[in-house]
Motif scaffolding. Structure first.
Motif, PDB file in Angstrom:
ATOM      1  N   TYR A  93      21.710 -49.217   3.855  1.00 50.89           N
ATOM      2  CA  TYR A  93      23.170 -49.177   3.847  1.00 50.89           C
ATOM      3  C   TYR A  93      23.717 -49.983   5.025  1.00 50.89           C
ATOM      4  CZ  TYR A  93      22.937 -45.906   0.041  1.00 50.89           C
ATOM      5  OH  TYR A  93      22.698 -45.339  -1.181  1.00 50.89           O
ATOM      6  N   ALA A  94      23.960 -51.272   4.769  1.00 52.43           N
ATOM      7  CA  ALA A  94      24.480 -52.155   5.804  1.00 52.43           C
ATOM      8  C   ALA A  94      25.900 -51.786   6.186  1.00 52.43           C
ATOM      9  CB  ALA A  94      24.423 -53.603   5.326  1.00 52.43           C
ATOM     10  N   GLU A  95      26.667 -51.318   5.224  1.00 51.55           N
ATOM     11  CA  GLU A  95      28.015 -50.798   5.453  1.00 51.55           C
ATOM     12  C   GLU A  95      28.174 -49.560   4.583  1.00 51.55           C
ATOM     13  OE1 GLU A  95      30.838 -53.874   4.574  1.00 51.55           O
ATOM     14  OE2 GLU A  95      29.701 -55.385   5.683  1.00 51.55           O
ATOM     15  N   GLY A  96      28.762 -48.514   5.150  1.00 49.41           N
ATOM     16  CA  GLY A  96      28.899 -47.283   4.395  1.00 49.41           C
ATOM     17  C   GLY A  96      27.697 -46.368   4.581  1.00 49.41           C
ATOM     18  N   GLU A  97      27.612 -45.337   3.753  1.00 48.15           N
ATOM     19  CA  GLU A  97      26.584 -44.310   3.912  1.00 48.15           C
ATOM     20  C   GLU A  97      25.862 -44.036   2.606  1.00 48.15           C
ATOM     21  OE1 GLU A  97      28.603 -40.922   5.546  1.00 48.15           O
ATOM     22  OE2 GLU A  97      28.666 -41.792   7.565  1.00 48.15           O
ATOM     23  N   THR A  98      24.851 -43.161   2.723  1.00 50.09           N
ATOM     24  CA  THR A  98      23.981 -42.876   1.578  1.00 50.09           C
ATOM     25  C   THR A  98      24.687 -42.109   0.475  1.00 50.09           C
ATOM     26  OG1 THR A  98      23.232 -40.833   2.632  1.00 50.09           O
ATOM     27  CG2 THR A  98      21.936 -42.824   3.045  1.00 50.09           C
ATOM     28  N   GLY A  99      25.741 -41.382   0.806  1.00 55.87           N
ATOM     29  CA  GLY A  99      26.379 -40.531  -0.181  1.00 55.87           C
ATOM     30  C   GLY A  99      25.620 -39.227  -0.344  1.00 55.87           C
ATOM     31  N   ASN A 100      26.083 -38.384  -1.246  1.00 52.44           N
ATOM     32  CA  ASN A 100      25.446 -37.097  -1.495  1.00 52.44           C
ATOM     33  C   ASN A 100      24.434 -37.239  -2.627  1.00 52.44           C
ATOM     34  OD1 ASN A 100      27.046 -35.585   0.418  1.00 52.44           O
ATOM     35  ND2 ASN A 100      28.767 -35.848  -0.991  1.00 52.44           N
ATOM     36  N   VAL A 101      23.184 -36.923  -2.311  1.00 59.22           N
ATOM     37  CA  VAL A 101      22.087 -37.063  -3.268  1.00 59.22           C
ATOM     38  C   VAL A 101      21.676 -35.694  -3.768  1.00 59.22           C
ATOM     39  CG1 VAL A 101      19.753 -37.934  -3.635  1.00 59.22           C
ATOM     40  CG2 VAL A 101      21.300 -39.125  -2.067  1.00 59.22           C
ATOM     41  N   SER A 102      21.523 -35.549  -5.074  1.00 64.32           N
ATOM     42  CA  SER A 102      21.104 -34.264  -5.662  1.00 64.32           C
ATOM     43  C   SER A 102      20.180 -34.545  -6.835  1.00 64.32           C
ATOM     44  CB  SER A 102      22.330 -33.470  -6.127  1.00 64.32           C
ATOM     45  OG  SER A 102      23.073 -34.214  -7.085  1.00 64.32           O
ATOM     46  N   GLY A 103      19.676 -33.453  -7.432  1.00 66.19           N
ATOM     47  CA  GLY A 103      18.822 -33.590  -8.602  1.00 66.19           C
ATOM     48  C   GLY A 103      17.410 -34.026  -8.300  1.00 66.19           C
ATOM     49  N   LEU A 104      16.978 -33.901  -7.036  1.00 65.87           N
ATOM     50  CA  LEU A 104      15.629 -34.334  -6.677  1.00 65.87           C
ATOM     51  C   LEU A 104      14.595 -33.322  -7.166  1.00 65.87           C
ATOM     52  CD1 LEU A 104      16.298 -35.467  -3.002  1.00 65.87           C
ATOM     53  CD2 LEU A 104      16.262 -36.875  -5.050  1.00 65.87           C
ATOM     54  N   ASN A 105      13.447 -33.840  -7.592  1.00 64.68           N
ATOM     55  CA  ASN A 105      12.360 -32.946  -8.018  1.00 64.68           C
ATOM     56  C   ASN A 105      11.662 -32.310  -6.828  1.00 64.68           C
ATOM     57  OD1 ASN A 105      12.886 -33.696 -10.636  1.00 64.68           O
ATOM     58  ND2 ASN A 105      11.269 -35.232 -10.717  1.00 64.68           N
ATOM     59  N   VAL A 106      11.676 -32.980  -5.684  1.00 63.12           N
ATOM     60  CA  VAL A 106      10.990 -32.463  -4.511  1.00 63.12           C
ATOM     61  C   VAL A 106      11.982 -31.683  -3.658  1.00 63.12           C
ATOM     62  CG1 VAL A 106       9.273 -34.277  -4.472  1.00 63.12           C
ATOM     63  CG2 VAL A 106      11.428 -34.624  -3.280  1.00 63.12           C
ATOM     64  N   LYS A 107      11.464 -30.718  -2.909  1.00 63.77           N
ATOM     65  CA  LYS A 107      12.318 -29.901  -2.061  1.00 63.77           C
ATOM     66  C   LYS A 107      12.637 -30.648  -0.773  1.00 63.77           C
ATOM     67  CE  LYS A 107      10.654 -25.428  -3.731  1.00 63.77           C
ATOM     68  NZ  LYS A 107      10.016 -24.143  -3.343  1.00 63.77           N
ATOM     69  N   ARG A 108      13.907 -30.694  -0.443  1.00 67.39           N
ATOM     70  CA  ARG A 108      14.314 -31.351   0.800  1.00 67.39           C
ATOM     71  C   ARG A 108      15.413 -30.523   1.437  1.00 67.39           C
ATOM     72  NH1 ARG A 108      11.527 -35.313   1.655  1.00 67.39           N
ATOM     73  NH2 ARG A 108      10.740 -36.741   0.064  1.00 67.39           N
ATOM     74  N   SER A 109      15.400 -30.505   2.761  1.00 71.45           N
ATOM     75  CA  SER A 109      16.475 -29.819   3.445  1.00 71.45           C
ATOM     76  C   SER A 109      17.756 -30.603   3.207  1.00 71.45           C
ATOM     77  CB  SER A 109      16.185 -29.742   4.950  1.00 71.45           C
ATOM     78  OG  SER A 109      15.987 -31.029   5.479  1.00 71.45           O
ATOM     79  N   ALA A 110      18.817 -29.888   2.886  1.00 67.64           N
ATOM     80  CA  ALA A 110      20.066 -30.551   2.541  1.00 67.64           C
ATOM     81  C   ALA A 110      20.646 -31.264   3.761  1.00 67.64           C
ATOM     82  CB  ALA A 110      21.066 -29.521   2.014  1.00 67.64           C
ATOM     83  N   ARG A 111      21.114 -32.468   3.557  1.00 67.27           N
ATOM     84  CA  ARG A 111      21.791 -33.187   4.627  1.00 67.27           C
ATOM     85  C   ARG A 111      22.937 -33.965   4.013  1.00 67.27           C
ATOM     86  NH1 ARG A 111      17.839 -36.989   7.589  1.00 67.27           N
ATOM     87  NH2 ARG A 111      19.738 -37.411   8.772  1.00 67.27           N
ATOM     88  N   GLY A 112      23.990 -34.126   4.775  1.00 72.41           N
ATOM     89  CA  GLY A 112      25.151 -34.816   4.251  1.00 72.41           C
ATOM     90  C   GLY A 112      24.937 -36.309   4.200  1.00 72.41           C
ATOM     91  N   SER A 113      25.988 -37.009   3.841  1.00 73.92           N
ATOM     92  CA  SER A 113      25.931 -38.458   3.759  1.00 73.92           C
ATOM     93  C   SER A 113      25.743 -39.048   5.149  1.00 73.92           C
ATOM     94  CB  SER A 113      27.226 -38.976   3.141  1.00 73.92           C
ATOM     95  OG  SER A 113      27.222 -40.370   3.034  1.00 73.92           O
ATOM     96  N   VAL A 114      24.789 -39.951   5.293  1.00 73.91           N
ATOM     97  CA  VAL A 114      24.501 -40.550   6.594  1.00 73.91           C
ATOM     98  C   VAL A 114      24.313 -42.062   6.422  1.00 73.91           C
ATOM     99  CG1 VAL A 114      23.374 -38.487   7.502  1.00 73.91           C
ATOM    100  CG2 VAL A 114      22.002 -40.239   6.368  1.00 73.91           C
ATOM    101  N   ARG A 115      24.393 -42.784   7.523  1.00 70.30           N
ATOM    102  CA  ARG A 115      24.051 -44.201   7.508  1.00 70.30           C
ATOM    103  C   ARG A 115      22.559 -44.302   7.757  1.00 70.30           C
ATOM    104  NH1 ARG A 115      24.110 -49.028  11.023  1.00 70.30           N
ATOM    105  NH2 ARG A 115      24.547 -50.804   9.663  1.00 70.30           N
ATOM    106  N   GLY A 116      21.864 -44.927   6.864  1.00 71.35           N
ATOM    107  CA  GLY A 116      20.427 -45.017   7.020  1.00 71.35           C
ATOM    108  C   GLY A 116      19.800 -45.789   5.889  1.00 71.35           C
ATOM    109  N   ILE A 117      18.521 -45.491   5.646  1.00 72.62           N
ATOM    110  CA  ILE A 117      17.738 -46.176   4.616  1.00 72.62           C
ATOM    111  C   ILE A 117      17.152 -45.098   3.713  1.00 72.62           C
ATOM    112  CG2 ILE A 117      15.824 -47.745   4.185  1.00 72.62           C
ATOM    113  CD1 ILE A 117      16.258 -48.382   7.353  1.00 72.62           C
ATOM    114  N   ALA A 118      17.464 -45.153   2.436  1.00 69.53           N
ATOM    115  CA  ALA A 118      17.034 -44.118   1.491  1.00 69.53           C
ATOM    116  C   ALA A 118      16.001 -44.685   0.528  1.00 69.53           C
ATOM    117  CB  ALA A 118      18.230 -43.571   0.712  1.00 69.53           C
ATOM    118  N   ALA A 119      14.992 -43.858   0.212  1.00 69.87           N
ATOM    119  CA  ALA A 119      13.932 -44.253  -0.715  1.00 69.87           C
ATOM    120  C   ALA A 119      14.059 -43.458  -2.005  1.00 69.87           C
ATOM    121  CB  ALA A 119      12.558 -44.011  -0.093  1.00 69.87           C
ATOM    122  N   PHE A 120      13.974 -44.142  -3.134  1.00 68.67           N
ATOM    123  CA  PHE A 120      14.056 -43.466  -4.430  1.00 68.67           C
ATOM    124  C   PHE A 120      12.913 -43.919  -5.327  1.00 68.67           C
ATOM    125  CE2 PHE A 120      18.412 -43.376  -2.856  1.00 68.67           C
ATOM    126  CZ  PHE A 120      18.709 -42.021  -3.009  1.00 68.67           C
TER     127      PHE A 120
END
Length: 350
Positions: A93-120
């Motif tokens: 995310y060069a500008e903006g944030e990851t947004g809210n991600v849901s529906g994942l098959n794996v368990k993850r601790s919930a975190r809000g939208s952040v600036r970073g690099i997301a893997a799908f």
């Protein structure tokens, strides 16, 4: 990473501005629908949608730069079970944030939208409610990711924040890659994408050899960062290795060692200045050679002439005379004149 017989570089551009307002979001859905579903709301369709995407492919790797308004993306279980996409998408995310991600098959601790690099993992479901952003995406084959990341299935949904190790270089490298790819030759495009892939895998990998991979990727990215800085500041008389190291907050000994193959960083700077001078001497016959030399940071005309002769085995004046002769020959030969016009058009369009 790339194979010996790489396909040619591919580039495509798409923008919703070419469509009527009520068709813009639907056109975007059609454009990206081979990877992910876009869930359009009625009011969003009515007010129109601004989105553009540039796609580059080289050396078996695919890289995209997308600018979009807010939207909702989804890969449902039904979609995953019916299409054949099994690669990984890494969103930087060069500008903006990851947004809210849901529906994942794996368990993850919930975190809000952040600036970073997301893997799908495109072999798993997900849903993203994404704000307006500029996102740089690299698609990597599943086999490549599995070779570097233990339990690559668990990579799905992971986010590397922008303050994590390697993240700063990832952002810089991907941003520079997006800006520079349109003008790169095929081998250079492969190198840029390959370095980005290595940086991504090093940032997400947990295997013991990841340290070695990250060092190689980091070296490539940092050297490119230094080279971009040199090209940007080439006409500054006080451009020195120490100034570059301090400006980029790098370790002097490391950078000097990484430029040993070029004869050292000072030698690299001088080489770039000489190449730029040679281009200017040929392209601008009305410019005084001394002015070109001083404009590129040389302290005296004699120092410039000696360095130029050592580099090109001719004096600056001799190179200018050769360039003028070639220019006259091109002007007199209609075939050469046509080729020169075509070459100028290609450079200007690039």
């Amino acid at each position: 990473m790339p194979a010996d017989s790489d396909p040619p570089t591919l580039f495509t551009h798409f923008s919703t501005q070419a469509f009527a307002r009520e068709r813009q979001l639907l056109a975007w859905r059609d454009r990206v629908g081979h990877v992910v579903d876009v869930l359009p709301a009625k009011d969003q369709i009515e007010r129109g949608f601004s989105g553009s995407i540039d796609l580059h492919a080289a050396g078996g790797l695919v890289f995209t730069e997308a600018r979009t308004e807010a939207l909702v993306l989804e890969r449902s279980i039904a979609r995953v079970s019916t299409d054949t996409r099994r690669d990984f998408a890494f969103h930087v995310y060069a500008e903006g944030e990851t947004g809210n991600v849901s529906g994942l098959n794996v368990k993850r601790s919930a975190r809000g939208s952040v600036r970073g690099i997301a893997a799908f993992d495109l072999n798993q479901r997900f849903r993203i409610e994404r704000p307006a952003c500029r996102v740089l995406t690299m698609f990597l084959p599943r086999a490549l990711v599995a070779a570097h990341v233990d339990d690559c299935d668990a990579l799905h949904g992971r986010v590397v924040p922008d303050d994590a190790p390697l993240a700063r270089f990832l952002f810089q490298h991907f941003d520079a890659t997006a800006r520079g790819l349109p003008a790169l030759e095929h081998p250079d495009a492969i190198d840029a994408l390959d370095a980005g892939a290595r940086l991504l895998l090093a940032a997400f990998a947990d295997k013991p050899h990841a340290l070695h991979d990250s060092r190689a990727a980091l070296q490539t990215a940092v050297k490119e960062q230094v080279k971009r800085y040199v090209d940007t500041h080439l006409h500054e008389a006080d451009l020195t290795p120490m100034k570059i190291v301090e400006a980029l907050a790098l370790k002097r000994a490391t950078i000097y060692r990484w430029f040993e193959q070029e004869g050292g960083l000072a030698a690299y700077i001088r080489h770039r200045r000489l190449r730029e001078a040679a281009d200017d001497i040929a392209r601008f016959p009305n410019l005084q050679i001394a002015d070109i030399a001083f404009g590129l940071g040389f302290k005296s005309a004699s120092d410039f002439t000696r360095a130029f002769r050592r580099a090109f085995d001719v004096s600056p004046l001799e190179m200018r005379l050769r360039a003028l002769e070639l220019l006259r020959a091109t002007h007199d030969d209609p075939v050469m004149r046509s080729r020169a016009a075509h070459s100028r058009g290609a450079r200007e369009s690039g």
